[in-house]
Design a protein around this motif. Structure first.
Motif, short mmCIF file in Angstrom:
data_model
loop_
_atom_site.label_atom_id
_atom_site.label_comp_id
_atom_site.label_asym_id
_atom_site.label_seq_id
_atom_site.Cartn_x
_atom_site.Cartn_y
_atom_site.Cartn_z
N ARG A 114 38.44 29.28 50.92
CA ARG A 114 37.97 28.55 49.74
C ARG A 114 36.59 27.93 49.98
O ARG A 114 35.72 27.93 49.10
CB ARG A 114 38.99 27.46 49.38
CG ARG A 114 38.67 26.67 48.14
CD ARG A 114 39.01 27.45 46.90
NE ARG A 114 37.80 27.81 46.20
CZ ARG A 114 37.69 28.79 45.31
NH1 ARG A 114 38.71 29.52 45.02
NH2 ARG A 114 36.56 29.06 44.71
N ALA A 115 36.38 27.39 51.18
CA ALA A 115 35.09 26.77 51.48
C ALA A 115 33.97 27.80 51.43
O ALA A 115 32.86 27.51 50.96
CB ALA A 115 35.13 26.09 52.85
N MET A 116 34.24 29.02 51.90
CA MET A 116 33.23 30.08 51.85
C MET A 116 32.94 30.47 50.41
O MET A 116 31.77 30.62 50.01
CB MET A 116 33.71 31.29 52.64
CG MET A 116 32.73 32.44 52.65
SD MET A 116 31.14 32.02 53.39
CE MET A 116 31.63 31.88 55.11
N ALA A 117 33.98 30.64 49.61
CA ALA A 117 33.78 30.99 48.20
C ALA A 117 32.96 29.92 47.48
O ALA A 117 32.04 30.24 46.72
CB ALA A 117 35.13 31.20 47.52
N ASP A 118 33.29 28.66 47.73
CA ASP A 118 32.55 27.56 47.10
C ASP A 118 31.09 27.53 47.56
O ASP A 118 30.18 27.28 46.76
CB ASP A 118 33.22 26.23 47.41
CG ASP A 118 34.57 26.06 46.72
OD1 ASP A 118 34.88 26.83 45.78
OD2 ASP A 118 35.33 25.16 47.13
N ALA A 119 30.87 27.77 48.85
CA ALA A 119 29.51 27.76 49.39
C ALA A 119 28.67 28.88 48.78
O ALA A 119 27.50 28.67 48.43
CB ALA A 119 29.54 27.90 50.91
N ALA A 133 40.85 43.94 49.61
CA ALA A 133 40.61 42.51 49.32
C ALA A 133 39.13 42.18 49.48
O ALA A 133 38.56 41.43 48.68
CB ALA A 133 41.46 41.64 50.25
N SER A 134 38.51 42.75 50.49
CA SER A 134 37.08 42.55 50.72
C SER A 134 36.28 43.08 49.54
O SER A 134 35.38 42.40 49.01
CB SER A 134 36.66 43.27 52.01
OG SER A 134 35.27 43.22 52.18
N ALA A 135 36.60 44.30 49.10
CA ALA A 135 35.88 44.91 47.98
C ALA A 135 36.05 44.10 46.70
O ALA A 135 35.08 43.89 45.96
CB ALA A 135 36.35 46.35 47.79
N SER A 136 37.24 43.62 46.45
CA SER A 136 37.49 42.82 45.25
C SER A 136 36.67 41.53 45.27
O SER A 136 36.09 41.13 44.25
CB SER A 136 38.98 42.48 45.12
OG SER A 136 39.71 43.64 44.87
N PHE A 137 36.63 40.90 46.43
CA PHE A 137 35.86 39.66 46.58
C PHE A 137 34.38 39.91 46.31
O PHE A 137 33.73 39.18 45.55
CB PHE A 137 36.08 39.12 47.99
CG PHE A 137 35.23 37.94 48.36
CD1 PHE A 137 35.48 36.69 47.83
CD2 PHE A 137 34.18 38.08 49.26
CE1 PHE A 137 34.69 35.60 48.18
CE2 PHE A 137 33.40 37.00 49.62
CZ PHE A 137 33.66 35.76 49.08
N LEU A 177 31.85 38.67 43.11
CA LEU A 177 30.56 37.98 43.28
C LEU A 177 29.47 38.69 42.49
O LEU A 177 28.66 38.05 41.81
CB LEU A 177 30.17 37.94 44.75
CG LEU A 177 30.74 36.85 45.64
CD1 LEU A 177 30.29 37.06 47.07
CD2 LEU A 177 30.34 35.47 45.15
N ALA A 178 29.44 40.01 42.58
CA ALA A 178 28.40 40.78 41.89
C ALA A 178 28.56 40.69 40.38
O ALA A 178 27.54 40.65 39.66
CB ALA A 178 28.45 42.24 42.35
N ARG A 179 29.78 40.65 39.88
CA ARG A 179 29.98 40.52 38.44
C ARG A 179 29.51 39.15 37.94
O ARG A 179 28.92 39.04 36.86
CB ARG A 179 31.46 40.73 38.08
CG ARG A 179 31.86 42.18 37.97
CD ARG A 179 33.20 42.36 37.30
NE ARG A 179 34.25 41.52 37.88
CZ ARG A 179 35.00 41.85 38.91
NH1 ARG A 179 34.80 43.00 39.54
NH2 ARG A 179 35.94 41.03 39.36
#
Length: 198
Positions: free
Chosen positions: A43-48, A97-101, A105-107
């Motif tokens: 979560r911290a990475m996604a928020d950053a 999971a990596s590809a979805s993440f 981000l790109a979307r």
């Protein structure tokens, strides 16, 4: 005479490096790793990443991932290095999971995120975060790369990226900068061999 290592730091795992804090402050990012499923669960990475990508001065995030569907001859060997005891079906789920993440981000940030799938053999996970190069390593063993030792190398990353994209000679660089340049060249080479997705 020993080289002055400046402010190079060695971290025992990306957790100790507090990578999300670095990412949140960066104006430019370039990730070159096999996959990013560990980022997807952090979560911290996604928020950053959201914080960085939403800042007006942020320029671009390039994400280069390994393409497990490319049929590379070294896939089996690399799979065992990436996650030693993980069954292939589970590892493929990690790649998904990596590809979805990365796709998400790109979307959300289509003008700031570029995604690439590369068939090139990933030699080391390398993260260009602002003016710092984070370099890890892939090794045979039970611990994955995020838990290994990581170097944090201060550098003029924009200049080194420009040099690498122009295939400039490193001859006039001091030895420490040459070492940093090698890491940046690896990122650019993986991207050059890649298929762009977004």
């Amino acid at each position: 005479m020993p080289e002055d290592k400046g402010n190079i730091a060695v971290y025992a795992g990306l957790g100790e490096a507090r990578l999300p804090e670095w990412i949140a402050r960066a104006d430019r990012l370039f990730f070159h790793a096999g996959m990013y499923s560990n980022f997807a669960r952090d979560r911290a990475m996604a928020d950053a990443l959201e914080m960085a990508l939403c800042r007006p001065q942020f320029t671009r995030l390039d994400i280069v991932s390994f393409d497990p569907a490319a049929g590379a001859a070294y896939w089996e060997a690399f799979r065992r290095v990436l996650r030693r005891d993980m069954p292939e079906v589970t590892l493929r789920r990690e790649f998904a999971a990596s590809a979805s993440f990365c796709d998400a981000l790109a979307r959300r940030h289509p003008t700031r995120v570029r995604l690439y799938l590369t068939p090139s053999l990933p030699l080391a996970p390398i993260l260009l975060v602002g003016d710092t190069i984070f370099a890890g390593h892939y090794l045979h063993g039970p611990l994955p790369a995020p838990s290994g030792l990581w170097l944090a190398i201060p550098a003029d990353v924009e200049d080194l990226l420009s040099r690498a994209e122009d295939d400039a000679s490193p001859d006039r660089l001091d030895p420490l900068t040459q070492g940093a340049y090698r890491l940046v060249c690896e990122c650019v080479a993986a991207r050059a061999a890649a298929r762009r997705l977004a």
